[in-house]
Every structure is written in C-alpha cells, then in structure tokens.
Design a protein around this motif. Structure first.
Motif, PDB file in Angstrom:
ATOM      1  N   THR A   1       0.817  -1.217   0.000  1.00 24.12           N
ATOM      2  CA  THR A   1       0.000   0.000   0.000  1.00 24.12           C
ATOM      3  C   THR A   1       0.852   1.269   0.000  1.00 24.12           C
ATOM      4  OG1 THR A   1      -0.211  -0.319   2.415  1.00 24.12           O
ATOM      5  CG2 THR A   1      -2.038  -1.038   1.047  1.00 24.12           C
ATOM      6  N   LEU A   2       2.000   1.230   0.686  1.00 23.79           N
ATOM      7  CA  LEU A   2       2.823   2.443   0.736  1.00 23.79           C
ATOM      8  C   LEU A   2       3.577   2.674  -0.569  1.00 23.79           C
ATOM      9  CD1 LEU A   2       3.715   4.821   2.428  1.00 23.79           C
ATOM     10  CD2 LEU A   2       5.593   3.449   3.313  1.00 23.79           C
ATOM     11  N   CYS A   3       4.175   1.627  -1.117  1.00 25.65           N
ATOM     12  CA  CYS A   3       4.942   1.809  -2.358  1.00 25.65           C
ATOM     13  C   CYS A   3       4.037   2.214  -3.517  1.00 25.65           C
ATOM     14  CB  CYS A   3       5.704   0.530  -2.703  1.00 25.65           C
ATOM     15  SG  CYS A   3       7.065   0.178  -1.588  1.00 25.65           S
ATOM     16  N   SER A   4       2.845   1.634  -3.586  1.00 28.60           N
ATOM     17  CA  SER A   4       1.917   2.010  -4.647  1.00 28.60           C
ATOM     18  C   SER A   4       1.465   3.460  -4.477  1.00 28.60           C
ATOM     19  CB  SER A   4       0.708   1.072  -4.657  1.00 28.60           C
ATOM     20  OG  SER A   4       0.045   1.080  -3.403  1.00 28.60           O
ATOM     21  N   ALA A   5       1.220   3.874  -3.237  1.00 24.60           N
ATOM     22  CA  ALA A   5       0.819   5.265  -2.992  1.00 24.60           C
ATOM     23  C   ALA A   5       1.946   6.226  -3.341  1.00 24.60           C
ATOM     24  CB  ALA A   5       0.418   5.431  -1.525  1.00 24.60           C
ATOM     25  N   TYR A   6       3.179   5.874  -3.008  1.00 28.32           N
ATOM     26  CA  TYR A   6       4.319   6.709  -3.380  1.00 28.32           C
ATOM     27  C   TYR A   6       4.372   6.894  -4.903  1.00 28.32           C
ATOM     28  CZ  TYR A   6       6.736   6.735   1.180  1.00 28.32           C
ATOM     29  OH  TYR A   6       7.098   6.953   2.494  1.00 28.32           O
ATOM     30  N   ALA A   7       4.235   5.792  -5.635  1.00 32.42           N
ATOM     31  CA  ALA A   7       4.342   5.857  -7.095  1.00 32.42           C
ATOM     32  C   ALA A   7       3.189   6.641  -7.699  1.00 32.42           C
ATOM     33  CB  ALA A   7       4.388   4.439  -7.669  1.00 32.42           C
ATOM     34  N   ALA A   8       1.991   6.421  -7.188  1.00 35.45           N
ATOM     35  CA  ALA A   8       0.826   7.136  -7.710  1.00 35.45           C
ATOM     36  C   ALA A   8       0.911   8.630  -7.404  1.00 35.45           C
ATOM     37  CB  ALA A   8      -0.444   6.540  -7.115  1.00 35.45           C
ATOM     38  N   ALA A   9       1.347   8.976  -6.199  1.00 37.98           N
ATOM     39  CA  ALA A   9       1.478  10.388  -5.836  1.00 37.98           C
ATOM     40  C   ALA A   9       2.538  11.078  -6.683  1.00 37.98           C
ATOM     41  CB  ALA A   9       1.828  10.508  -4.356  1.00 37.98           C
ATOM     42  N   ALA A  10       3.576  10.343  -7.038  1.00 38.23           N
ATOM     43  CA  ALA A  10       4.660  10.927  -7.829  1.00 38.23           C
ATOM     44  C   ALA A  10       4.253  11.141  -9.281  1.00 38.23           C
ATOM     45  CB  ALA A  10       5.895  10.037  -7.768  1.00 38.23           C
ATOM     46  N   THR A  11       3.364  10.302  -9.792  1.00 40.58           N
ATOM     47  CA  THR A  11       3.010  10.348 -11.214  1.00 40.58           C
ATOM     48  C   THR A  11       1.578  10.800 -11.474  1.00 40.58           C
ATOM     49  OG1 THR A  11       2.301   8.027 -11.204  1.00 40.58           O
ATOM     50  CG2 THR A  11       4.620   8.480 -11.698  1.00 40.58           C
ATOM     51  N   GLY A  12       0.730  10.721 -10.452  1.00 43.71           N
ATOM     52  CA  GLY A  12      -0.684  11.020 -10.650  1.00 43.71           C
ATOM     53  C   GLY A  12      -1.417   9.921 -11.398  1.00 43.71           C
ATOM     54  N   ASN A  13      -0.823   8.759 -11.498  1.00 42.14           N
ATOM     55  CA  ASN A  13      -1.360   7.669 -12.305  1.00 42.14           C
ATOM     56  C   ASN A  13      -1.622   6.450 -11.424  1.00 42.14           C
ATOM     57  OD1 ASN A  13      -1.589   5.394 -14.125  1.00 42.14           O
ATOM     58  ND2 ASN A  13      -0.765   6.724 -15.719  1.00 42.14           N
ATOM     59  N   LEU A  14      -2.898   6.040 -11.336  1.00 39.18           N
ATOM     60  CA  LEU A  14      -3.264   4.902 -10.503  1.00 39.18           C
ATOM     61  C   LEU A  14      -2.674   3.600 -11.032  1.00 39.18           C
ATOM     62  CD1 LEU A  14      -5.357   6.998  -9.434  1.00 39.18           C
ATOM     63  CD2 LEU A  14      -6.966   5.086  -9.230  1.00 39.18           C
ATOM     64  N   LEU A  15      -2.574   3.462 -12.344  1.00 44.53           N
ATOM     65  CA  LEU A  15      -2.063   2.212 -12.914  1.00 44.53           C
ATOM     66  C   LEU A  15      -0.584   2.014 -12.583  1.00 44.53           C
ATOM     67  CD1 LEU A  15      -3.846   2.120 -16.392  1.00 44.53           C
ATOM     68  CD2 LEU A  15      -4.405   0.837 -14.318  1.00 44.53           C
ATOM     69  N   ILE A  16       0.171   3.109 -12.627  1.00 49.09           N
ATOM     70  CA  ILE A  16       1.582   2.995 -12.239  1.00 49.09           C
ATOM     71  C   ILE A  16       1.691   2.610 -10.771  1.00 49.09           C
ATOM     72  CG2 ILE A  16       3.728   4.294 -11.908  1.00 49.09           C
ATOM     73  CD1 ILE A  16       3.080   5.850 -14.421  1.00 49.09           C
ATOM     74  N   GLY A  17       0.822   3.185  -9.942  1.00 52.31           N
ATOM     75  CA  GLY A  17       0.796   2.805  -8.537  1.00 52.31           C
ATOM     76  C   GLY A  17       0.494   1.329  -8.370  1.00 52.31           C
ATOM     77  N   ALA A  18      -0.466   0.823  -9.143  1.00 53.37           N
ATOM     78  CA  ALA A  18      -0.838  -0.589  -9.050  1.00 53.37           C
ATOM     79  C   ALA A  18       0.316  -1.489  -9.479  1.00 53.37           C
ATOM     80  CB  ALA A  18      -2.072  -0.859  -9.909  1.00 53.37           C
TER      81      ALA A  18
END
Length: 277
Positions: free
Chosen positions: A216-233
């Motif tokens: 949950t944390l790594c996906s949130a970091y990635a999504a917050a950095a890119t604004g992209n939910l798929l990258i977070g997933a």
C-alpha cells in the motif's frame, strides 16, 4: 538532535521491547488512522505514530526486533524472530535496556539519513533495516541471509513459488489501486499504510494474514509521484513479489528479524523518489 530526543527514543525502544514489535507496529497504524479521522491528516498524531512513541524504526525495529533477538541470546525464548510476543513476559530488565539502546540507535540512524544526508528514500524504512542488520551481526549468529541446514531433503527457495505468483500479483494490483486512489485524490499517501499496519491485529490474534503495508505504501508513493493509478498498481504488484523475495532471503533460517516490508519499501522508494518524482 538534542538530549530530549535521545531520551524519548530510549523510552520508545523500551516500550517496543515491553509490548513486542508487532503490537507496537499495530498501534502505529491505529494511531495514524486516528490522525486521519480526527484531523483529516496525520499532524500531531502522525508525530506520535511515526515519532519517538510508536515510530516503526524505534518501537518496532529498535525495541521489538532487538529485544526479541536478545531474549533468545539469554535463553528466554527459542525464537529470536518472535516479534509477536510481548517481551514483558520474561520480566528481564536487560531486555528493556537493549530495546532502549536500539531505539536510540534507530533515532540516530534516522537523523543521519533525513537531516544530514537527506537521502531520497523512505528514511524510516531504511532505519528499520539498519537496526535489523545491526542486530543480526551483533546479537544474532546466522548471518545476513540466514543459516540453512543442509539435510539433503529440501532445497532453499529464494523467489516466490510459481503457484503463489498470480496471487501475489493480484493482491499487489488490487491493494495498489485502492491505495493509489486515495494518494492521488486525497493526498493521503500514508492512509493505506496505516490500514495495513492496523490489519496486522488479525495476525497478532493468530490468523494467517500476511503484511501488506509495503504494497500500500509503495503504490501510494508511485501514484502520488506520477498522478497515475495504474503505475501505482504496478508498483504494488512489484512490492508484493519483492516482499516475498526479501522474506525468503533475509528472514528465513535466522535468529533475528530483518523486516521484509521495510526492505521492500526502502528499495522501491529509492527508485520512485529518484526516477519518478
């Protein structure tokens, strides 16, 4: 860094040893969630959840991990990796002292990574690893990757088993999507982490619920950095697979705990903060 911070971190380490690593980490998640509920963000309660009182690096990585390893070294328990049992069970002041000292070392490590070096990484997770490795080489005896008995009957696995890979990927994608949504839409990057940490209360009760806070944390970091939910997933799925690898590599056949989720968070946060932010 001042004397008050040193003393507070010693107290947090004693607390972690007294109640046990996992119970302290569960409280970290609960208090963090309370911060979101009461204040709309972590704010002061966040400073409690991730600071001297319940910070994962101080209470869990310091007091809980170091205390459990030391408890085994003096014959109180057979499992130096037992982060579930409150070490108050053994009523040994020396265990609390070791936990307090480890809490101070964790605080110093975090100060070094955050205030001196300003490393582009999750500095709390890196501090948890630092203490875990330090404990393994000072109190433990099994080396970084553990000491696997050679009996000719089984071979050691390092990578996720083929039958578990689809499940890990699906859980990583699913939790990654929902955690990413709240990170992007509400800027609540730590929300999924806190829910995952609090959910380990079921593990403490004896149910076979694995940890998911690295997902949950790594996906949130990635999504917050890119604004992209798929990258977070995608990062959620990678975190799930990496967490399994770290568990098998650093936390098997050993006599102390090196935290697989913290290792995963450290590696992936460094990639995210360096390449995506």
């Amino acid at each position: 860094m001042n004397l008050s911070m040193i003393l507070a971190s010693f107290g947090g380490g004693v607390l972690g040893a007294y109640m046990g690593g996992l119970p302290a980490f569960i409280l970290c998640g609960i208090v963090g969630l309370a911060g979101f509920a009461v204040q709309g963000d972590m704010n002061i309660l966040g400073d409690v959840a991730f600071g001297f009182f319940l910070g994962p690096h101080i209470a869990f990585g310091g007091g809980g991990v170091a205390g459990a390893a030391f408890a085994k070294s003096i014959g109180c328990t057979q499992e130096g990796t037992d982060i579930l049992t409150p070490l108050a069970k053994y009523n040994k002041p020396s265990i609390y002292l070791v936990g307090g000292v480890a809490g101070v070392l964790a605080c110093l490590a975090h100060y070094l990574y955050s205030q001196v070096l300003n490393l582009p990484i999750d500095q709390v997770a890196l501090s948890v690893i630092t203490i875990g490795v330090l404990v393994r080489f000072t109190i433990g005896k099994t080396g970084l990757t553990g000491s696997c008995p050679i009996d000719g009957k089984s071979s050691r696995a390092f990578f996720p088993l083929k039958e578990s890979i689809p499940s890990l990927c699906l859980v990583g994608l699913g939790l990654g999507l929902v955690s990413s949504y709240y990170a992007v839409e509400y800027d609540a990057v730590a929300l999924g982490f806190c829910i995952s940490a609090a959910s380990l209360a079921f593990t403490q009760m004896g149910f076979p619920l694995p940890s998911t806070h690295h997902i949950t944390l790594c996906s949130a970091y990635a999504a917050a950095a890119t604004g992209n939910l798929l990258i977070g997933a995608i990062f959620g799925a990678i975190a799930a697979l990496m967490g399994d690898f770290c568990e098998k590599t650093f936390n098997s056949y050993c006599d102390s705990h090196i935290d697989p989720p913290a290792t995963t968070i450290s590696v992936l946060s460094l990639i995210i903060f360096t390449l995506l932010s």
